[in-house]
Design an enzyme around this catalytic site. Structure first.
Site, mmCIF file in Angstrom:
data_model
loop_
_atom_site.group_PDB
_atom_site.id
_atom_site.type_symbol
_atom_site.label_atom_id
_atom_site.label_comp_id
_atom_site.label_asym_id
_atom_site.label_seq_id
_atom_site.Cartn_x
_atom_site.Cartn_y
_atom_site.Cartn_z
ATOM 1 N N ASP A 34 0.831 -1.210 0.000
ATOM 2 C CA ASP A 34 0.000 0.000 0.000
ATOM 3 C C ASP A 34 0.862 1.255 0.000
ATOM 4 O OD1 ASP A 34 -2.208 -1.562 0.007
ATOM 5 O OD2 ASP A 34 -2.814 -1.147 2.062
ATOM 6 N N GLN A 35 1.953 1.219 0.770
ATOM 7 C CA GLN A 35 2.830 2.390 0.848
ATOM 8 C C GLN A 35 3.480 2.680 -0.505
ATOM 9 O OE1 GLN A 35 6.085 2.088 3.621
ATOM 10 N NE2 GLN A 35 6.449 4.280 3.631
ATOM 11 N N GLU A 117 -6.686 5.807 14.745
ATOM 12 C CA GLU A 117 -7.090 4.413 14.903
ATOM 13 C C GLU A 117 -6.383 3.579 13.841
ATOM 14 O OE1 GLU A 117 -11.198 4.407 12.278
ATOM 15 O OE2 GLU A 117 -11.322 4.863 14.416
ATOM 16 N N LYS A 119 -5.587 1.331 10.669
ATOM 17 C CA LYS A 119 -6.214 1.260 9.353
ATOM 18 C C LYS A 119 -6.592 -0.187 9.051
ATOM 19 C CE LYS A 119 -5.463 2.178 4.435
ATOM 20 N NZ LYS A 119 -5.858 0.834 3.968
#
Length: 209
Positions: A34-35, A117, A119
């Site tokens: 994702d990064q 919070e 992910k």
């Protein structure tokens, strides 16, 4: 750097992004983290901002997600399903706060409180209830149109088929995330690369059984 070289570099990144999007949304495969995906998107945004001649229909500035699969009926979202922007470092967070202060016409000395919070990495969905009954479920798709995955969503026991509470709206669109717990994923880890792929693959099976 010449304009032609800049454009070639830009198109190369667009092509890569399209490839990753197709694998992610159409085949339930994550080819990069994702990064890494977010960094690629950011690089495209920065190139477009710096060079006004760079434009493409598949740019993340023009599209969201990926077009709905041909295997499912397309349904237009009543309200577009958008996504949140990313902050990669302290500078991004500071710029975000500046936008909030300007938008709300706040004093620069006024403090803004944050809540954080974990992910959840799953699949965004839209659940439509009419007269308390779950009648339709859609994927995000490209943000404007989603896939009708109602029957697949009905197999998830945590999604109530009927909600009987006082003053419940006659019609409501509830949006959330479908995900698989790590402990549950262990039972099917041989079939999928990660929990996110498992959630996506399960929801996009032609046969909901």
């Amino acid at each position: 750097m010449k304009d032609s070289s800049i454009k070639n570099e830009y198109l190369k990144k667009i092509k890569l992004l399209h490839k990753y999007n197709k694998a992610y949304f159409d085949e339930s495969k994550s080819l990069i983290t994702d990064q890494e995906f977010d960094i690629l998107k950011k690089q495209i945004f920065e190139l477009e901002k710096k060079y006004s001649f760079l434009k493409h229909k598949n740019s993340p500035s023009k599209t969201l997600g990926f077009k709905p699969s041909k295997n499912f009926k397309k349904v237009k979202h009543r309200v577009p399903m958008l996504s949140l922007a990313n902050a990669f470092n302290e500078e991004d967070l500071i710029n975000f706060e500046k936008k909030i202060i300007n938008f709300l016409s706040l004093s620069k000395l006024e403090e803004i409180e944050y809540s954080a919070e974990p992910k959840i990495d799953g699949i965004s969905i839209s659940l439509i209830y009419k007269n308390s009954y779950f009648v339709q479920g859609l994927s995000r798709g490209d943000g404007k149109e989603g896939e009708d995955i109602t029957e697949n969503l009905k197999t998830i026991k945590d999604i109530p088929k009927i909600i009987k509470v006082k003053n419940f709206p006659t019609e409501i669109d509830i949006r959330g995330e479908v995900f698989i717990q790590n402990d549950d994923f262990k039972n099917i880890s041989e079939k999928f690369a990660n929990p996110r792929n498992a959630a996506s693959g399960s929801l996009r099976q032609k046969d909901p059984k």
